[in-house]
Scaffold this motif. Structure first.
Motif, PDB file in Angstrom:
ATOM      1  N   UNK A 202      21.627  11.033   5.232  1.00  0.00           N
ATOM      2  CA  UNK A 202      21.643  11.253   6.672  1.00  0.00           C
ATOM      3  C   UNK A 202      20.830  12.472   7.083  1.00  0.00           C
ATOM      4  N   UNK A 203      20.443  13.294   6.109  1.00  0.00           N
ATOM      5  CA  UNK A 203      19.572  14.431   6.406  1.00  0.00           C
ATOM      6  C   UNK A 203      18.099  14.017   6.476  1.00  0.00           C
ATOM      7  N   UNK A 204      17.789  12.774   6.054  1.00  0.00           N
ATOM      8  CA  UNK A 204      16.415  12.284   6.095  1.00  0.00           C
ATOM      9  C   UNK A 204      16.046  11.842   7.512  1.00  0.00           C
ATOM     10  N   UNK A 205      14.786  11.979   7.857  1.00  0.00           N
ATOM     11  CA  UNK A 205      14.314  11.621   9.202  1.00  0.00           C
ATOM     12  C   UNK A 205      14.585  10.149   9.497  1.00  0.00           C
ATOM     13  N   UNK A 206      15.183   9.879  10.653  1.00  0.00           N
ATOM     14  CA  UNK A 206      15.402   8.513  11.088  1.00  0.00           C
ATOM     15  C   UNK A 206      16.566   7.802  10.438  1.00  0.00           C
ATOM     16  N   UNK A 207      17.315   8.507   9.596  1.00  0.00           N
ATOM     17  CA  UNK A 207      18.424   7.880   8.879  1.00  0.00           C
ATOM     18  C   UNK A 207      19.755   8.345   9.474  1.00  0.00           C
ATOM     19  N   UNK A 208      20.427   7.429  10.159  1.00  0.00           N
ATOM     20  CA  UNK A 208      21.748   7.717  10.688  1.00  0.00           C
ATOM     21  C   UNK A 208      22.815   7.189   9.755  1.00  0.00           C
ATOM     22  N   UNK A 209      24.059   7.230  10.232  1.00  0.00           N
ATOM     23  CA  UNK A 209      25.170   6.833   9.371  1.00  0.00           C
ATOM     24  C   UNK A 209      25.099   5.356   8.986  1.00  0.00           C
TER      25      UNK A 209
ATOM     26  N   UNK B 181       9.279  10.371   3.826  1.00  0.00           N
ATOM     27  CA  UNK B 181       8.544  10.355   2.554  1.00  0.00           C
ATOM     28  C   UNK B 181       8.227  11.770   2.090  1.00  0.00           C
ATOM     29  N   UNK B 182       7.846  12.620   3.016  1.00  0.00           N
ATOM     30  CA  UNK B 182       7.529  14.001   2.669  1.00  0.00           C
ATOM     31  C   UNK B 182       8.740  14.707   2.070  1.00  0.00           C
ATOM     32  N   UNK B 183       9.898  14.489   2.675  1.00  0.00           N
ATOM     33  CA  UNK B 183      11.110  15.141   2.169  1.00  0.00           C
ATOM     34  C   UNK B 183      11.508  14.605   0.802  1.00  0.00           C
ATOM     35  N   UNK B 184      11.348  13.301   0.612  1.00  0.00           N
ATOM     36  CA  UNK B 184      11.666  12.726  -0.698  1.00  0.00           C
ATOM     37  C   UNK B 184      10.757  13.306  -1.777  1.00  0.00           C
ATOM     38  N   UNK B 185       9.488  13.484  -1.459  1.00  0.00           N
ATOM     39  CA  UNK B 185       8.534  14.049  -2.418  1.00  0.00           C
ATOM     40  C   UNK B 185       8.837  15.513  -2.681  1.00  0.00           C
ATOM     41  N   UNK B 186       9.047  16.285  -1.612  1.00  0.00           N
ATOM     42  CA  UNK B 186       9.200  17.732  -1.739  1.00  0.00           C
ATOM     43  C   UNK B 186      10.560  18.164  -2.263  1.00  0.00           C
ATOM     44  N   UNK B 187      11.626  17.430  -1.896  1.00  0.00           N
ATOM     45  CA  UNK B 187      12.969  17.918  -2.198  1.00  0.00           C
ATOM     46  C   UNK B 187      13.768  17.040  -3.159  1.00  0.00           C
ATOM     47  N   UNK B 188      13.356  15.778  -3.335  1.00  0.00           N
ATOM     48  CA  UNK B 188      14.181  14.875  -4.141  1.00  0.00           C
ATOM     49  C   UNK B 188      13.423  14.245  -5.310  1.00  0.00           C
ATOM     50  N   UNK B 189      12.245  14.771  -5.619  1.00  0.00           N
ATOM     51  CA  UNK B 189      11.497  14.228  -6.748  1.00  0.00           C
ATOM     52  C   UNK B 189      11.158  12.767  -6.594  1.00  0.00           C
ATOM     53  N   UNK B 190      10.949  12.326  -5.343  1.00  0.00           N
ATOM     54  CA  UNK B 190      10.588  10.938  -5.024  1.00  0.00           C
ATOM     55  C   UNK B 190      11.711   9.944  -5.286  1.00  0.00           C
ATOM     56  N   UNK B 191      12.930  10.459  -5.443  1.00  0.00           N
ATOM     57  CA  UNK B 191      14.090   9.611  -5.687  1.00  0.00           C
ATOM     58  C   UNK B 191      14.957   9.555  -4.432  1.00  0.00           C
TER      59      UNK B 191
ATOM     60  N   UNK C 231       0.814  -1.225   0.000  1.00  0.00           N
ATOM     61  CA  UNK C 231       0.000   0.000   0.000  1.00  0.00           C
ATOM     62  C   UNK C 231       0.842   1.267   0.000  1.00  0.00           C
ATOM     63  N   UNK C 232       2.137   1.150   0.324  1.00  0.00           N
ATOM     64  CA  UNK C 232       2.978   2.353   0.423  1.00  0.00           C
ATOM     65  C   UNK C 232       4.390   2.050  -0.051  1.00  0.00           C
ATOM     66  N   UNK C 233       4.492   1.543  -1.263  1.00  0.00           N
ATOM     67  CA  UNK C 233       5.791   1.158  -1.801  1.00  0.00           C
ATOM     68  C   UNK C 233       6.533   2.263  -2.514  1.00  0.00           C
ATOM     69  N   UNK C 234       5.982   3.475  -2.498  1.00  0.00           N
ATOM     70  CA  UNK C 234       6.645   4.645  -3.072  1.00  0.00           C
ATOM     71  C   UNK C 234       6.545   5.790  -2.073  1.00  0.00           C
ATOM     72  N   UNK C 235       7.394   6.811  -2.188  1.00  0.00           N
ATOM     73  CA  UNK C 235       7.287   7.949  -1.272  1.00  0.00           C
ATOM     74  C   UNK C 235       5.909   8.613  -1.303  1.00  0.00           C
ATOM     75  N   UNK C 236       5.315   8.751  -2.506  1.00  0.00           N
ATOM     76  CA  UNK C 236       3.999   9.385  -2.596  1.00  0.00           C
ATOM     77  C   UNK C 236       2.939   8.574  -1.847  1.00  0.00           C
ATOM     78  N   UNK C 237       2.962   7.261  -2.025  1.00  0.00           N
ATOM     79  CA  UNK C 237       1.979   6.408  -1.360  1.00  0.00           C
ATOM     80  C   UNK C 237       2.198   6.376   0.147  1.00  0.00           C
ATOM     81  N   UNK C 238       3.475   6.400   0.562  1.00  0.00           N
ATOM     82  CA  UNK C 238       3.767   6.434   1.989  1.00  0.00           C
ATOM     83  C   UNK C 238       3.225   7.723   2.597  1.00  0.00           C
ATOM     84  N   UNK C 239       3.405   8.815   1.896  1.00  0.00           N
ATOM     85  CA  UNK C 239       2.909  10.104   2.372  1.00  0.00           C
ATOM     86  C   UNK C 239       1.385  10.089   2.431  1.00  0.00           C
ATOM     87  N   UNK C 240       0.757   9.523   1.433  1.00  0.00           N
ATOM     88  CA  UNK C 240      -0.704   9.453   1.401  1.00  0.00           C
ATOM     89  C   UNK C 240      -1.255   8.548   2.492  1.00  0.00           C
ATOM     90  N   UNK C 241      -0.530   7.502   2.836  1.00  0.00           N
ATOM     91  CA  UNK C 241      -0.980   6.585   3.879  1.00  0.00           C
ATOM     92  C   UNK C 241      -1.081   7.299   5.220  1.00  0.00           C
TER      93      UNK C 241
END
Length: 231
Positions: free
Chosen positions: A127-134, A108-118, A72-82
């Motif tokens: 590492x600037x993404x939420x929850x992503x450490x080194x 997911x929001x950041x990927x959609x807004x700033x990275x074109x869902x890539x 149901x949420x296999x893409x950033x857009x779908x994750x955001x919509x969920x």
């Protein structure tokens, strides 16, 4: 198989650190010539999500939860919509599900807004993404993009100490030390091999630095258990 691999080495002497590293690499290559990625995924985004979910949770549990999530949420857009609550409903069986659902929604929001869902291909951007450490960024760089990285998890941190490859003062030091000992082209495969060996043979409770095949071959005279520093 371990008995066959380690049988016959009767030379009793102290190996130098680089010799130990070379032996470890050789033995792990014999045991795990093509180690698979333990987290089920379909692409860079689903791998990123799975790695984020795996923090303080077993890969087995993550793999039980992600099929429904990715359906149901296999893409950033779908994750955001969920939405955050929809994510939480699915991943609730996983540890730290409240904070992870928040991070996945923000990621997911950041990927959609700033990275074109890539999914970005640099450490800094990941590492600037939420929850992503080194460590999470290192896994994605290595397993999704094939970039040399040496993610250090609990198994690697433990075994590096038992094998005399690191003092264990910190995960940062362990990673830096292992990168010096092993050639860059081996890092991506080797970190998986160490993880599998740590799960199957040199476990936290099943081996104390004196019992598994590699520990015995590296330190045939060792009698005292190794007290390892947790990450």
């Amino acid at each position: 198989m371990l008995d066959r691999l380690f049988r016959g080495n009767r030379e009793i002497r102290t190996l130098k650190k680089q010799e130990r590293a070379n032996l470890v690499r050789r033995r792990l290559g014999e045991l795990y010539p093509a180690p698979p990625i333990p987290l089920d995924h379909q692409d860079e985004f689903t791998l990123l999500v799975a790695v984020l979910l795996s923090a303080q949770c077993t890969d087995k549990k993550v793999n039980e939860v992600t099929p429904e999530l990715f359906e149901v949420a296999g893409t950033p857009e779908k994750m955001l919509s969920l939405g955050e609550q929809g994510i939480l409903r699915i991943i609730r069986p996983i540890g730290l599900s409240n904070s992870k659902s928040k991070n996945l929604y923000r990621l997911a929001n950041r990927l959609v807004e700033e990275h074109g869902c890539i999914v970005p291909r640099t450490f800094d951007e990941l590492e600037a993404l939420a929850g992503v450490g080194h460590k999470t960024a290192s896994v994605v760089m290595a397993q999704a993009f094939g970039e040399p990285a040496f993610p250090v998890d609990t198994h690697i941190h433990r075994l590096a100490q038992r094998w005399g490859l690191s003092s264990g003062k910190s995960v940062v030091e362990t990673e830096a030390g292992l990168k010096k000992l092993f050639p860059k082209e081996s890092w991506n495969e080797l970190h998986l091999q160490i993880i599998y060996y740590g799960r199957e043979h040199c476990t936290a409770r099943g081996c104390d630095g004196t019992k598994c095949g590699i520990c015995r071959e590296l330190y045939p005279n060792r009698k005292t258990p190794v007290v390892w520093r947790k990450a």
